[in-house]
Scaffold this motif. Structure first.
Motif, mmCIF file in Angstrom:
data_model
loop_
_atom_site.group_PDB
_atom_site.id
_atom_site.type_symbol
_atom_site.label_atom_id
_atom_site.label_comp_id
_atom_site.label_asym_id
_atom_site.label_seq_id
_atom_site.Cartn_x
_atom_site.Cartn_y
_atom_site.Cartn_z
ATOM 1 N N ASN A 148 0.801 -1.226 0.000
ATOM 2 C CA ASN A 148 0.000 0.000 0.000
ATOM 3 C C ASN A 148 0.833 1.274 0.000
ATOM 4 O O ASN A 148 0.378 2.316 -0.451
ATOM 5 C CB ASN A 148 -0.967 -0.008 1.182
ATOM 6 C CG ASN A 148 -2.213 0.777 0.864
ATOM 7 O OD1 ASN A 148 -2.660 0.787 -0.287
ATOM 8 N ND2 ASN A 148 -2.761 1.465 1.846
ATOM 9 N N ALA A 149 2.047 1.196 0.524
ATOM 10 C CA ALA A 149 2.860 2.415 0.629
ATOM 11 C C ALA A 149 3.696 2.666 -0.633
ATOM 12 O O ALA A 149 4.461 3.628 -0.688
ATOM 13 C CB ALA A 149 3.777 2.324 1.848
ATOM 14 N N LEU A 150 3.542 1.824 -1.638
ATOM 15 C CA LEU A 150 4.338 2.006 -2.861
ATOM 16 C C LEU A 150 3.774 3.154 -3.696
ATOM 17 O O LEU A 150 2.614 3.537 -3.553
ATOM 18 C CB LEU A 150 4.335 0.709 -3.682
ATOM 19 C CG LEU A 150 4.919 -0.517 -2.982
ATOM 20 C CD1 LEU A 150 4.793 -1.744 -3.886
ATOM 21 C CD2 LEU A 150 6.374 -0.287 -2.586
ATOM 22 N N ASP A 151 4.584 3.649 -4.604
ATOM 23 C CA ASP A 151 4.172 4.740 -5.482
ATOM 24 C C ASP A 151 3.247 4.200 -6.597
ATOM 25 O O ASP A 151 3.185 2.995 -6.847
ATOM 26 C CB ASP A 151 5.427 5.397 -6.076
ATOM 27 C CG ASP A 151 5.110 6.756 -6.672
ATOM 28 O OD1 ASP A 151 3.994 7.278 -6.452
ATOM 29 O OD2 ASP A 151 5.975 7.298 -7.380
ATOM 30 N N TRP A 152 2.599 5.136 -7.282
ATOM 31 C CA TRP A 152 1.583 4.786 -8.271
ATOM 32 C C TRP A 152 2.126 3.869 -9.373
ATOM 33 O O TRP A 152 1.498 2.877 -9.750
ATOM 34 C CB TRP A 152 1.017 6.070 -8.889
ATOM 35 C CG TRP A 152 -0.274 5.865 -9.620
ATOM 36 C CD1 TRP A 152 -1.534 6.033 -9.140
ATOM 37 C CD2 TRP A 152 -0.427 5.430 -10.987
ATOM 38 N NE1 TRP A 152 -2.464 5.734 -10.100
ATOM 39 C CE2 TRP A 152 -1.812 5.369 -11.247
ATOM 40 C CE3 TRP A 152 0.455 5.096 -12.002
ATOM 41 C CZ2 TRP A 152 -2.317 4.983 -12.488
ATOM 42 C CZ3 TRP A 152 -0.043 4.700 -13.241
ATOM 43 C CH2 TRP A 152 -1.429 4.645 -13.476
ATOM 44 N N GLY A 153 3.306 4.198 -9.871
ATOM 45 C CA GLY A 153 3.867 3.403 -10.981
ATOM 46 C C GLY A 153 4.145 1.965 -10.570
ATOM 47 O O GLY A 153 3.884 1.022 -11.318
ATOM 48 N N MET A 154 4.679 1.801 -9.360
ATOM 49 C CA MET A 154 4.937 0.450 -8.837
ATOM 50 C C MET A 154 3.618 -0.318 -8.729
ATOM 51 O O MET A 154 3.524 -1.480 -9.137
ATOM 52 C CB MET A 154 5.517 0.538 -7.426
ATOM 53 C CG MET A 154 6.945 0.912 -7.354
ATOM 54 S SD MET A 154 7.933 -0.569 -7.120
ATOM 55 C CE MET A 154 9.535 0.181 -6.985
ATOM 56 N N LYS A 155 2.633 0.351 -8.148
ATOM 57 C CA LYS A 155 1.336 -0.328 -7.949
ATOM 58 C C LYS A 155 0.714 -0.680 -9.300
ATOM 59 O O LYS A 155 0.154 -1.765 -9.471
ATOM 60 C CB LYS A 155 0.383 0.567 -7.162
ATOM 61 C CG LYS A 155 0.724 0.666 -5.690
ATOM 62 C CD LYS A 155 -0.254 1.606 -5.026
ATOM 63 C CE LYS A 155 -0.048 1.660 -3.535
ATOM 64 N NZ LYS A 155 -0.639 2.851 -2.931
ATOM 65 N N ASN A 156 0.815 0.229 -10.244
ATOM 66 C CA ASN A 156 0.229 -0.028 -11.555
ATOM 67 C C ASN A 156 0.910 -1.233 -12.211
ATOM 68 O O ASN A 156 0.248 -2.098 -12.809
ATOM 69 C CB ASN A 156 0.362 1.226 -12.428
ATOM 70 C CG ASN A 156 -0.271 1.039 -13.793
ATOM 71 O OD1 ASN A 156 0.413 0.856 -14.783
ATOM 72 N ND2 ASN A 156 -1.594 1.045 -13.829
#
Ligand code: R5P
Length: 292
Positions: free
Chosen positions: A30-38
């Motif tokens: 959950n604490a990762l940045d948007w690009g990582m999550k995407n």
């Protein structure tokens, strides 16, 4: 130029509807940045939280492995059924059409062959090439207890640092040396070390006794490696147990591409992973598809 007055009339602020802020579906992410999550959401299906990764990277240290002699002929027909392909840049560029929609996990460690000490790996792909290839994660082998344990761990932490700069997750692949005990105690140690040092998800083997303690004590998702070829029902049973005991999917190679019918087998694995199908029903599906 839009009409300024009309825009005023059309404004809808929905002041009574709070903006939704959803948590990310993957464990520990959950604490990762948007690009990582995407990117992770392209590897793991957000509907099931799981993935079927097809591993075909074996050639990076053992050459044309049985079942991978002709990836264009043997593997490309399986691609539509996988969520993700795990492979080397050599095979990606030379054989896989750029039109594939499956996410790519790129093998980025290497430098050894089966003729030498396998744990003596380095980082073998520049981050720029991973970006150029639009990969969703980079896979690094980690040899806990191996001769070059420290070097392989540092390979992984370097990739975590570099990948974090560009929003690309790192998959730590726990490698087991020939003489090491493959038990839950070892895999708890190996997976936890990788997670503590920043791996975004971890690939490890299934163990019959205590696998749920491996997944429970690892704060990020685990995917199950297939290992040596088993009879199809046994491989489906292993995949089923792994996901029921907390794995977020599988990263299987030989148990799919060395099957008598790889196209049927990958669909049966998918049924176990994404549809919670029982091993017996998935095996029926395998037999039906095999005989079509
Ligand atoms: C081997 O080093 C590679 O990382 C493979 O991707 C891995 O072993 C998974 O393939 P298999 O299911 O055949 O064990």
């Amino acid at each position: 130029m839009p009409d300024v007055d009309e825009m005023k009339e059309g404004k809808k602020y929905y002041t009574d509807v709070p903006q939704q802020t959803e948590g990310f579906f993957l464990k520990g992410s959950n604490a990762l940045d948007w690009g990582m999550k995407n990117r992770l959401a392209r590897i793991f299906n957000p509907k099931t939280g799981r993935t079927v990764m097809l591993a075909v990277d074996h050639g990076y240290f053992q050459g044309p492995t049985t079942g991978l002699e002709r990836i264009d002929i043997n593997i490309l027909p399986l691609v539509p059924y996988a969520d993700t392909l795990m492979l080397t840049r050599g095979i990606l560029r030379s054989i896989v059409p750029p039109s594939v929609s499956q996410s790519i996990v790129l093998r980025v460690s290497g430098g050894t062959s089966i003729l030498k000490e396998l744990s003596n790996e380095e980082i073998a792909v520049d981050i720029e090439d991973s970006i150029r290839l639009n990969v969703c994660a980079m896979a690094v082998q980690v040899f806990i207890g191996g001769e070059y344990e420290r070097q392989s761990i540092i390979n992984m932490t370097k990739m975590v640092d570099i990948g974090t700069r560009y929003g690309i997750p790192t998959l730590a692949v726990t490698a087991v040396g020939k003489d090491m005990a493959k038990d839950a105690r070892y895999f708890r140690l190996a997976t936890r070390i990788c997670a503590e040092l920043g791996a975004h998800y971890i690939k490890t083997y299934y163990v019959e006794d205590g696998f749920e303690t491996v997944t429970a004590s690892c704060p990020v998702p685990i995917v199950m490696a297939g290992g040596k070829k088993l009879p199809e029902l046994d491989a489906l049973t292993m995949a089923c147990r792994a996901v029921q005991e907390g794995a977020a999917g599988v990263d299987m190679g030989r148990n799919i591409f060395q099957s008598e019918s790889p196209v049927a087998m990958i669909q049966a694995v998918k049924a176990v992973v994404h549809d919670n199908e029982t091993p017996a029903k998935a095996f029926d599906l395998y037999n039906t598809l095999k005989n079509e």
